[in-house]
Design an enzyme around this catalytic site. Structure first.
Site, PDB file in Angstrom:
ATOM      1  N   GLU A  66     -11.511  -1.409 -17.196  1.00 50.28           N
ATOM      2  CA  GLU A  66     -11.249  -2.240 -18.375  1.00 50.28           C
ATOM      3  C   GLU A  66     -12.536  -2.669 -19.046  1.00 50.28           C
ATOM      4  OE1 GLU A  66      -8.801  -5.733 -17.653  1.00 50.28           O
ATOM      5  OE2 GLU A  66      -7.752  -4.601 -16.097  1.00 50.28           O
ATOM      6  N   CYS A  79     -17.764  -6.574 -23.117  1.00 48.95           N
ATOM      7  CA  CYS A  79     -17.813  -6.868 -21.686  1.00 48.95           C
ATOM      8  C   CYS A  79     -17.396  -5.606 -20.944  1.00 48.95           C
ATOM      9  CB  CYS A  79     -16.846  -8.014 -21.385  1.00 48.95           C
ATOM     10  SG  CYS A  79     -16.628  -8.333 -19.625  1.00 48.95           S
ATOM     11  N   CYS A 107     -13.469  -3.942  -6.594  1.00 47.42           N
ATOM     12  CA  CYS A 107     -14.584  -4.782  -6.159  1.00 47.42           C
ATOM     13  C   CYS A 107     -14.349  -5.169  -4.710  1.00 47.42           C
ATOM     14  CB  CYS A 107     -14.628  -6.039  -7.030  1.00 47.42           C
ATOM     15  SG  CYS A 107     -15.999  -7.153  -6.654  1.00 47.42           S
ATOM     16  N   CYS A 156     -13.460 -12.573  -4.195  1.00 47.79           N
ATOM     17  CA  CYS A 156     -13.280 -13.927  -4.746  1.00 47.79           C
ATOM     18  C   CYS A 156     -11.784 -14.225  -4.857  1.00 47.79           C
ATOM     19  CB  CYS A 156     -13.962 -14.053  -6.115  1.00 47.79           C
ATOM     20  SG  CYS A 156     -15.741 -13.818  -6.020  1.00 47.79           S
ATOM     21  N   CYS A 203      -9.698 -13.952  -8.271  1.00 45.11           N
ATOM     22  CA  CYS A 203      -9.985 -12.805  -9.143  1.00 45.11           C
ATOM     23  C   CYS A 203      -9.059 -11.633  -8.859  1.00 45.11           C
ATOM     24  CB  CYS A 203     -11.449 -12.394  -8.952  1.00 45.11           C
ATOM     25  SG  CYS A 203     -11.913 -10.976  -9.948  1.00 45.11           S
ATOM     26  N   CYS A 240      -8.966 -10.852 -15.741  1.00 47.96           N
ATOM     27  CA  CYS A 240      -9.720  -9.609 -15.599  1.00 47.96           C
ATOM     28  C   CYS A 240      -9.116  -8.746 -14.513  1.00 47.96           C
ATOM     29  CB  CYS A 240     -11.155  -9.901 -15.170  1.00 47.96           C
ATOM     30  SG  CYS A 240     -11.914 -11.217 -16.065  1.00 47.96           S
TER      31      CYS A 240
HETATM   32  N1  SAH Z   1     -18.907  -9.803  -9.847  1.00 46.42           N
HETATM   33  C1  SAH Z   1     -19.562 -10.483 -10.916  1.00 46.42           C
HETATM   34  C2  SAH Z   1     -19.066 -10.111 -12.294  1.00 46.42           C
HETATM   35  C3  SAH Z   1     -17.599  -9.939 -12.508  1.00 46.42           C
HETATM   36  S1  SAH Z   1     -16.585 -11.365 -12.622  1.00 46.42           S
HETATM   37  C4  SAH Z   1     -19.501 -11.976 -10.695  1.00 46.42           C
HETATM   38  O1  SAH Z   1     -18.913 -12.417  -9.722  1.00 46.42           O
HETATM   39  O2  SAH Z   1     -20.101 -12.712 -11.461  1.00 46.42           O
HETATM   40  C5  SAH Z   1     -17.043 -12.198 -14.095  1.00 46.42           C
HETATM   41  C6  SAH Z   1     -16.788 -13.691 -14.042  1.00 46.42           C
HETATM   42  O3  SAH Z   1     -15.379 -13.982 -14.156  1.00 46.42           O
HETATM   43  C7  SAH Z   1     -17.225 -14.325 -12.729  1.00 46.42           C
HETATM   44  O4  SAH Z   1     -17.830 -15.568 -12.976  1.00 46.42           O
HETATM   45  C8  SAH Z   1     -15.895 -14.491 -12.011  1.00 46.42           C
HETATM   46  O5  SAH Z   1     -15.997 -15.428 -10.978  1.00 46.42           O
HETATM   47  C9  SAH Z   1     -14.983 -14.898 -13.148  1.00 46.42           C
HETATM   48  N2  SAH Z   1     -13.558 -14.736 -12.886  1.00 46.42           N
HETATM   49  C10 SAH Z   1     -12.915 -13.754 -12.238  1.00 46.42           C
HETATM   50  N3  SAH Z   1     -11.591 -13.957 -12.211  1.00 46.42           N
HETATM   51  C11 SAH Z   1     -11.384 -15.098 -12.889  1.00 46.42           C
HETATM   52  C12 SAH Z   1     -10.207 -15.849 -13.204  1.00 46.42           C
HETATM   53  N4  SAH Z   1      -9.003 -15.447 -12.825  1.00 46.42           N
HETATM   54  N5  SAH Z   1     -10.370 -16.975 -13.918  1.00 46.42           N
HETATM   55  C13 SAH Z   1     -11.600 -17.384 -14.319  1.00 46.42           C
HETATM   56  N6  SAH Z   1     -12.731 -16.734 -14.044  1.00 46.42           N
HETATM   57  C14 SAH Z   1     -12.630 -15.596 -13.328  1.00 46.42           C
END
Ligand code: SAH
Length: 343
Positions: free
Chosen positions: A91, A104, A111, A115, A118, A332
């Site tokens: 995406e 973006c 991944c 987290c 996510c 995302c």
């Molecule tokens: N792996 C990298 C980049 C990808 S995620 C990182 O962790 O920074 C990009 C950003 O979106 C990160 O800050 C991540 O924590 C946040 N993110 C992912 N899923 C999310 C969600 N459901 N709501 C809000 N932020 C989210």
């Protein structure tokens, strides 16, 4: 086979020499791929057929295919789903701001960082993307929208620093004057905090912005949301940010997703001030985008504003992320998951 689009101009020159071709052919090919954004060899009118045949035999030519586009009725944000040559999907998002167009991109298929909030990480890591596959997300979006991209954020699916060498090559090629020539100052890389890689990146002395996903203001809280925190202590991560600033002079961005009842209290805000208050930084508060697989909820508006207020009182630079394309936006990684579930 090596991907032609993932080679720098000097690497491409070497390849041409190996094939007994003149070096200027490298420049021509590079321009077709990285300036004229050619979809394939058929567009390359000034390249001899014999050279095209040799390229086809010896190299891959990465080209992402647009599988789906969703356009926001609210602000024109577009979410693209691209199919890669091996059938995987990634995406990317296109956003229009007053200061220009921002894209973006994803750095991996899936991944492995885990987290909790996510969607991109739910099925683990499939594979990392090549430099050419990261570039081609931007190229395909320029072709599709007919507009120039001025800012690139590596904040889509994947952990960019878990794909370090390809990421670096991507940044060098994206900012190369022989390609799209996007200033490094307009490129942001977001990481969950791989400390060793952050230090290594600092030593490269690039002019890109480093964004650190913090999401918790104490080790305990961060660890609840981000398994990677068990490997690197929060203090180590913040120290690595300080090191990045010292080496590059670039202000750090901290991303802090506000999760209702989890990390959005006054105490959380106070701890955050203590943690990063003396750093030259900017904090981006992101109301969490709930995913259906987990029961996290967005913070209440008043708590978000209160949180912001607390930081501002300590003279910390803070913004609440404008929510772009909320009407098309599953969190995302959800578009890809939906597509994968179908196939
Ligand atoms: N792996 C990298 C980049 C990808 S995620 C990182 O962790 O920074 C990009 C950003 O979106 C990160 O800050 C991540 O924590 C946040 N993110 C992912 N899923 C999310 C969600 N459901 N709501 C809000 N932020 C989210």
């Amino acid at each position: 086979m090596t991907d032609l689009k993932s080679l720098t101009l000097s690497q491409l020159k070497e390849e041409m020499e190996k094939m007994g071709e003149k070096p200027f052919r490298a420049k021509q090919l590079y321009e077709w791929m990285h300036v004229k954004l050619a979809r394939g060899y058929e567009e390359m009118t000034n390249i001899p057929k014999s050279l095209i045949e040799k390229c086809k035999e010896n190299y891959d030519y990465t080209s992402v295919k647009e599988a789906m586009v969703q356009t926001s009725a609210i602000d024109g944000t577009k979410k693209f789903l691209f199919e890669l040559s091996d059938g995987n999907y990634v995406e990317s998002v296109w956003m229009q701001y007053h200061h220009g167009n921002s894209v973006c991109i994803s750095s991996q298929v899936g991944c492995r960082m885990g987290c909790r909030f996510c969607a991109s990480t739910l099925d683990g890591l499939e594979r990392s993307l090549l430099p050419g596959e990261m570039l081609d997300q931007i190229y395909a979006i320029e072709r599709s929208t007919g507009e120039r991209v001025s800012n690139v954020v590596v904040m889509g699916t994947g952990e960019p620093l878990d794909n370090y060498d390809n990421l670096l090559q991507f940044i060098r090629m994206l900012s190369d004057e022989n390609g799209l020539h996007i200033s490094q100052r307009n490129i942001t890389v977001s990481t969950c905090g791989l400390v060793d890689r952050m230090k290594q990146l600092a030593d490269e002395k690039l002019q890109i912005t480093l964004a650190l996903s913090l999401h918790g203001s104490t080790q305990e809280k961060r660890q609840e949301l981000m398994p990677i925190a068990k490997r690197y202590h929060i203090q180590e991560v913040v120290d690595a940010c300080r090191y990045y600033f010292e080496q590059t002079g670039r202000r750090i961005t901290f991303e802090y997703s506000l999760v209702g009842g989890v990390n959005d209290t006054e105490e959380d805000a106070e701890n955050l001030c203590k943690l990063v208050g003396d750093l030259n930084c900017h904090i981006n508060l992101i109301p969490v985008n709930p995913i259906k697989e987990r029961d996290y909820i967005e913070s209440e508006r008043k708590d978000i504003l209160n949180f912001q207020n607390k930081l501002e009182k300590k003279h910390i630079n803070v913004t609440i992320r404008r929510e772009m394309g909320r009407d098309i936006d599953g969190a995302c990684g959800q578009l890809r998951r939906r597509m994968s579930a179908k196939s």
